[in-house]
Write a protein that holds these residues in place. Structure first.
Motif, PDB file in Angstrom:
ATOM      1  N   LEU A  54      90.973  19.706  49.972  1.00  0.00           N
ATOM      2  CA  LEU A  54      90.523  18.711  48.996  1.00  0.00           C
ATOM      3  C   LEU A  54      90.637  19.255  47.572  1.00  0.00           C
ATOM      4  O   LEU A  54      91.076  18.543  46.664  1.00  0.00           O
ATOM      5  CB  LEU A  54      89.088  18.266  49.295  1.00  0.00           C
ATOM      6  CG  LEU A  54      88.507  17.174  48.401  1.00  0.00           C
ATOM      7  CD1 LEU A  54      89.394  15.930  48.376  1.00  0.00           C
ATOM      8  CD2 LEU A  54      87.101  16.823  48.848  1.00  0.00           C
ATOM      9  N   ILE A  55      90.278  20.484  47.377  1.00  0.00           N
ATOM     10  CA  ILE A  55      90.413  21.109  46.052  1.00  0.00           C
ATOM     11  C   ILE A  55      91.887  21.157  45.651  1.00  0.00           C
ATOM     12  O   ILE A  55      92.256  20.766  44.534  1.00  0.00           O
ATOM     13  CB  ILE A  55      89.777  22.512  46.040  1.00  0.00           C
ATOM     14  CG1 ILE A  55      88.257  22.401  46.170  1.00  0.00           C
ATOM     15  CG2 ILE A  55      90.165  23.285  44.773  1.00  0.00           C
ATOM     16  CD1 ILE A  55      87.541  23.725  46.407  1.00  0.00           C
ATOM     17  N   ILE A  56      92.746  21.602  46.565  1.00  0.00           N
ATOM     18  CA  ILE A  56      94.185  21.677  46.284  1.00  0.00           C
ATOM     19  C   ILE A  56      94.756  20.289  46.017  1.00  0.00           C
ATOM     20  O   ILE A  56      95.588  20.111  45.112  1.00  0.00           O
ATOM     21  CB  ILE A  56      94.932  22.383  47.435  1.00  0.00           C
ATOM     22  CG1 ILE A  56      94.567  23.869  47.458  1.00  0.00           C
ATOM     23  CG2 ILE A  56      96.437  22.195  47.325  1.00  0.00           C
ATOM     24  CD1 ILE A  56      95.034  24.626  48.683  1.00  0.00           C
ATOM     25  N   PHE A  57      94.319  19.283  46.767  1.00  0.00           N
ATOM     26  CA  PHE A  57      94.779  17.907  46.551  1.00  0.00           C
ATOM     27  C   PHE A  57      94.450  17.449  45.130  1.00  0.00           C
ATOM     28  O   PHE A  57      95.307  16.885  44.434  1.00  0.00           O
ATOM     29  CB  PHE A  57      94.143  16.966  47.576  1.00  0.00           C
ATOM     30  CG  PHE A  57      94.447  15.516  47.323  1.00  0.00           C
ATOM     31  CD1 PHE A  57      95.680  14.983  47.670  1.00  0.00           C
ATOM     32  CD2 PHE A  57      93.500  14.686  46.728  1.00  0.00           C
ATOM     33  CE1 PHE A  57      95.973  13.649  47.425  1.00  0.00           C
ATOM     34  CE2 PHE A  57      93.782  13.355  46.485  1.00  0.00           C
ATOM     35  CZ  PHE A  57      95.019  12.830  46.830  1.00  0.00           C
TER      36      PHE A  57
ATOM     37  N   ALA B 223      81.975  15.816  46.717  1.00  0.00           N
ATOM     38  CA  ALA B 223      81.750  15.722  45.276  1.00  0.00           C
ATOM     39  C   ALA B 223      81.987  17.060  44.590  1.00  0.00           C
ATOM     40  O   ALA B 223      82.708  17.140  43.589  1.00  0.00           O
ATOM     41  CB  ALA B 223      80.325  15.235  45.009  1.00  0.00           C
ATOM     42  N   LEU B 224      81.393  18.115  45.124  1.00  0.00           N
ATOM     43  CA  LEU B 224      81.554  19.448  44.523  1.00  0.00           C
ATOM     44  C   LEU B 224      82.999  19.933  44.611  1.00  0.00           C
ATOM     45  O   LEU B 224      83.492  20.592  43.692  1.00  0.00           O
ATOM     46  CB  LEU B 224      80.595  20.439  45.179  1.00  0.00           C
ATOM     47  CG  LEU B 224      79.112  20.207  44.880  1.00  0.00           C
ATOM     48  CD1 LEU B 224      78.240  21.101  45.754  1.00  0.00           C
ATOM     49  CD2 LEU B 224      78.804  20.419  43.408  1.00  0.00           C
ATOM     50  N   SER B 225      83.699  19.585  45.684  1.00  0.00           N
ATOM     51  CA  SER B 225      85.110  19.958  45.821  1.00  0.00           C
ATOM     52  C   SER B 225      85.966  19.244  44.780  1.00  0.00           C
ATOM     53  O   SER B 225      86.906  19.834  44.221  1.00  0.00           O
ATOM     54  CB  SER B 225      85.607  19.646  47.231  1.00  0.00           C
ATOM     55  OG  SER B 225      84.899  20.406  48.184  1.00  0.00           O
ATOM     56  N   CYS B 226      85.666  17.981  44.503  1.00  0.00           N
ATOM     57  CA  CYS B 226      86.394  17.235  43.468  1.00  0.00           C
ATOM     58  C   CYS B 226      86.128  17.829  42.084  1.00  0.00           C
ATOM     59  O   CYS B 226      87.053  17.968  41.268  1.00  0.00           O
ATOM     60  CB  CYS B 226      86.014  15.755  43.487  1.00  0.00           C
ATOM     61  SG  CYS B 226      86.654  14.853  44.904  1.00  0.00           S
ATOM     62  N   ILE B 227      84.877  18.203  41.828  1.00  0.00           N
ATOM     63  CA  ILE B 227      84.531  18.839  40.554  1.00  0.00           C
ATOM     64  C   ILE B 227      85.293  20.153  40.406  1.00  0.00           C
ATOM     65  O   ILE B 227      85.874  20.436  39.357  1.00  0.00           O
ATOM     66  CB  ILE B 227      83.005  19.062  40.455  1.00  0.00           C
ATOM     67  CG1 ILE B 227      82.291  17.707  40.353  1.00  0.00           C
ATOM     68  CG2 ILE B 227      82.653  19.965  39.276  1.00  0.00           C
ATOM     69  CD1 ILE B 227      80.787  17.782  40.547  1.00  0.00           C
ATOM     70  N   ALA B 228      85.317  20.951  41.475  1.00  0.00           N
ATOM     71  CA  ALA B 228      86.032  22.231  41.435  1.00  0.00           C
ATOM     72  C   ALA B 228      87.526  22.017  41.216  1.00  0.00           C
ATOM     73  O   ALA B 228      88.139  22.679  40.374  1.00  0.00           O
ATOM     74  CB  ALA B 228      85.791  23.012  42.728  1.00  0.00           C
ATOM     75  N   GLY B 229      88.123  21.083  41.952  1.00  0.00           N
ATOM     76  CA  GLY B 229      89.560  20.829  41.813  1.00  0.00           C
ATOM     77  C   GLY B 229      89.927  20.355  40.425  1.00  0.00           C
ATOM     78  O   GLY B 229      90.900  20.842  39.818  1.00  0.00           O
TER      79      GLY B 229
END
Length: 165
Positions: free
Chosen positions: A12-15, A99-105
């Motif tokens: 998800l982060i890479i996406f 949510a946190l993964s989207c923020i990180a990405g």
């Protein structure tokens, strides 16, 4: 086949990073700097700009040393810790993890721009009239904003459940 939790988080982060970087490559390849293209009249436009600062250009007038500290080093440390926290904290619910993964990405994508180009490419602008008018932003900003909205929603739902008990 079910993906492991950590693989799903990393993907998800890479996406988020990939979608952002592809959009920026397309804008830089197909727009002249400051060129404006109307998508939905003057309500939703694209304009290629470079942002040396952070959100809405904040910090763009800082000297180079402060800009490196506050827009590269500090965000990199925070994002590194955020990824560690997401991967290690197995008690996070699915929505908070997403949510946190989207923020990180989104954060990583913008930090990458600052490292690679010394500035962030922005290109979306929304003007619905009155007070609903955005600054110029990019896909990474949308990822961070989406993540923040979902995170606030999950915290609100979580606190409501605690009040009901």
């Amino acid at each position: 086949m079910k993906l492991s939790r950590n693989v799903g988080i990393i993907l998800l982060i890479i996406f988020n990073i990939t979608i952002d970087q592809i959009s920026k490559v397309l804008v830089r390849a197909n727009f002249e700097y400051l060129e404006i293209k109307e998508l939905i009249g003057k309500k939703f436009i694209m304009q290629y700009v470079d942002n040396k600062g952070a959100f809405l250009g904040m910090g763009s007038d800082m000297n180079d040393t402060l800009r490196i500290v506050f827009l590269l080093i500090l965000p990199t440390l925070v994002l590194g810790y955020l990824i560690y926290y997401i991967l290690v904290n197995k008690t996070l619910d699915k929505l908070s993890t997403i949510a946190l993964s989207c923020i990180a990405g989104g954060g990583i994508a913008n930090v990458f721009d600052r490292i690679a180009f010394g500035k962030v490419t922005d290109f979306f602008f929304i003007n619905l009239g009155g007070i609903f008018k955005t600054g110029i932003f990019n896909v990474a900003d949308m990822s961070v904003t989406f993540g923040m909205i979902v995170l606030i929603y999950t915290w609100f739902i979580s606190s409501r459940k605690k009040q009901i008990k």
